[in-house]
Design a protein around this motif. Structure first.
Motif, mmCIF file in Angstrom:
data_model
loop_
_atom_site.group_PDB
_atom_site.id
_atom_site.type_symbol
_atom_site.label_atom_id
_atom_site.label_comp_id
_atom_site.label_asym_id
_atom_site.label_seq_id
_atom_site.Cartn_x
_atom_site.Cartn_y
_atom_site.Cartn_z
ATOM 1 N N LEU A 195 0.838 -1.202 0.000
ATOM 2 C CA LEU A 195 0.000 0.000 0.000
ATOM 3 C C LEU A 195 0.873 1.253 0.000
ATOM 4 O O LEU A 195 2.026 1.218 0.429
ATOM 5 C CB LEU A 195 -0.912 0.017 1.230
ATOM 6 C CG LEU A 195 -2.085 -0.956 1.193
ATOM 7 C CD1 LEU A 195 -2.685 -1.109 2.592
ATOM 8 C CD2 LEU A 195 -3.150 -0.482 0.218
ATOM 9 N N SER A 196 0.292 2.349 -0.438
ATOM 10 C CA SER A 196 0.998 3.631 -0.392
ATOM 11 C C SER A 196 1.359 3.965 1.040
ATOM 12 O O SER A 196 0.574 3.710 1.959
ATOM 13 C CB SER A 196 0.108 4.741 -0.948
ATOM 14 O OG SER A 196 -0.170 4.518 -2.295
ATOM 15 N N LEU A 239 -12.526 -3.560 1.320
ATOM 16 C CA LEU A 239 -11.277 -3.592 0.559
ATOM 17 C C LEU A 239 -10.225 -4.442 1.262
ATOM 18 O O LEU A 239 -9.450 -5.143 0.606
ATOM 19 C CB LEU A 239 -10.758 -2.179 0.316
ATOM 20 C CG LEU A 239 -11.649 -1.298 -0.558
ATOM 21 C CD1 LEU A 239 -11.073 0.109 -0.653
ATOM 22 C CD2 LEU A 239 -11.845 -1.896 -1.933
ATOM 23 N N ARG A 240 -10.206 -4.399 2.586
ATOM 24 C CA ARG A 240 -9.290 -5.285 3.338
ATOM 25 C C ARG A 240 -9.609 -6.744 3.016
ATOM 26 O O ARG A 240 -8.705 -7.556 2.805
ATOM 27 C CB ARG A 240 -9.417 -5.060 4.850
ATOM 28 C CG ARG A 240 -8.740 -3.834 5.363
ATOM 29 C CD ARG A 240 -8.572 -3.845 6.884
ATOM 30 N NE ARG A 240 -9.800 -4.033 7.624
ATOM 31 C CZ ARG A 240 -10.553 -3.059 8.113
ATOM 32 N NH1 ARG A 240 -10.206 -1.796 7.915
ATOM 33 N NH2 ARG A 240 -11.645 -3.331 8.804
ATOM 34 N N VAL A 254 -10.258 -7.878 -8.725
ATOM 35 C CA VAL A 254 -10.647 -6.542 -9.199
ATOM 36 C C VAL A 254 -12.130 -6.573 -9.559
ATOM 37 O O VAL A 254 -12.886 -5.657 -9.211
ATOM 38 C CB VAL A 254 -9.771 -6.090 -10.389
ATOM 39 C CG1 VAL A 254 -10.356 -4.851 -11.058
ATOM 40 C CG2 VAL A 254 -8.344 -5.803 -9.916
ATOM 41 N N ASP A 255 -12.573 -7.638 -10.222
ATOM 42 C CA ASP A 255 -13.995 -7.793 -10.555
ATOM 43 C C ASP A 255 -14.859 -7.862 -9.301
ATOM 44 O O ASP A 255 -15.928 -7.261 -9.241
ATOM 45 C CB ASP A 255 -14.233 -9.040 -11.413
ATOM 46 C CG ASP A 255 -13.758 -8.870 -12.844
ATOM 47 O OD1 ASP A 255 -13.461 -7.729 -13.265
ATOM 48 O OD2 ASP A 255 -13.678 -9.897 -13.553
ATOM 49 N N VAL A 256 -14.404 -8.596 -8.291
ATOM 50 C CA VAL A 256 -15.146 -8.678 -7.030
ATOM 51 C C VAL A 256 -15.258 -7.274 -6.421
ATOM 52 O O VAL A 256 -16.329 -6.872 -5.970
ATOM 53 C CB VAL A 256 -14.472 -9.664 -6.043
ATOM 54 C CG1 VAL A 256 -15.032 -9.512 -4.631
ATOM 55 C CG2 VAL A 256 -14.645 -11.105 -6.518
ATOM 56 N N ALA A 257 -14.162 -6.538 -6.424
ATOM 57 C CA ALA A 257 -14.163 -5.190 -5.843
ATOM 58 C C ALA A 257 -15.165 -4.283 -6.552
ATOM 59 O O ALA A 257 -15.798 -3.435 -5.912
ATOM 60 C CB ALA A 257 -12.763 -4.589 -5.889
ATOM 61 N N ILE A 282 -6.846 -1.763 -5.792
ATOM 62 C CA ILE A 282 -6.845 -3.223 -5.616
ATOM 63 C C ILE A 282 -5.932 -3.863 -6.663
ATOM 64 O O ILE A 282 -5.104 -4.712 -6.350
ATOM 65 C CB ILE A 282 -8.281 -3.794 -5.740
ATOM 66 C CG1 ILE A 282 -9.178 -3.292 -4.614
ATOM 67 C CG2 ILE A 282 -8.269 -5.317 -5.821
ATOM 68 C CD1 ILE A 282 -8.884 -3.856 -3.253
ATOM 69 N N ASN A 283 -6.079 -3.442 -7.911
ATOM 70 C CA ASN A 283 -5.265 -3.973 -8.999
ATOM 71 C C ASN A 283 -3.776 -3.737 -8.731
ATOM 72 O O ASN A 283 -2.960 -4.655 -8.861
ATOM 73 C CB ASN A 283 -5.681 -3.342 -10.322
ATOM 74 C CG ASN A 283 -4.969 -3.964 -11.492
ATOM 75 O OD1 ASN A 283 -5.105 -5.146 -11.765
ATOM 76 N ND2 ASN A 283 -4.175 -3.158 -12.189
#
Length: 164
Positions: free
Chosen positions: A90-91, A103-104, A130-133, A145-146
């Motif tokens: 993560l950033s 998202l977690r 990514v599709d789930v998100a 996410i990607n």
């Protein structure tokens, strides 16, 4: 017109069942995170009530129950190892604990699968999560996410990603 909507056969059907299992796993992990529900209760609830059933007018696709159980149990078992990996990807300034719970759940499930489910190509895992998100969040969040899962995939599956 109804003839155009034939059920998927062969690998597509398995892929759809795995996709449904991923979606259910993310929902279960979210519920566990937010509500403190235990894993045995989650398995019982999802397998009897959600997977492949109609709930509040929505029909949920049949999910591959063993895959669902593997992802959920694996995340629970390995969360202490997965969370620091996700934090590193993560950033800076946005640790996992500051990320929305759904998202977690997506990042944990995707990271688990990248590390442990070598039977599924890494790029497929990233794309699927990514599709789930997309079912839960705005497009800019799916980009995060990607990016995070791609970075984690390159750690666990460097050989796959080196090939292009």
């Amino acid at each position: 017109m109804a003839d155009n909507k034939k059920p998927a056969k062969g690998p597509d059907k398995k892929a759809n069942r795995r996709g449904a299992a991923r979606l259910a796993a993310v929902q279960a992990l979210y519920q566990m995170d937010i509500g403190g529900t235990g894993i045995d209760d989650i398995f019982a609830e999802f397998e009897s009530h959600w997977l492949g059933n109609e709930v509040e007018g929505d029909t949920y696709l049949p999910a591959e129950a063993a895959f669902f159980r593997d992802v959920v149990a694996g995340v629970v078992r390995d969360q202490g190892k997965l969370d620091p990996l996700i934090d590193d990807a993560l950033s800076k300034g946005w640790p996992l604990k500051r990320i929305d719970a759904i998202l977690r759940a997506v990042l944990r499930a995707g990271s688990y699968e990248l590390e442990h489910r070598k039977d599924v190509p890494g790029r497929v895992v990233v794309s699927e999560y990514v599709d789930v998100a997309h079912a839960f969040v705005e497009p800019e969040e799916t980009g995060m996410i990607n990016a995070v899962l791609d970075q984690i995939a390159r750690q666990f599956r460097a050989d796959e990603f080196a090939r292009g």
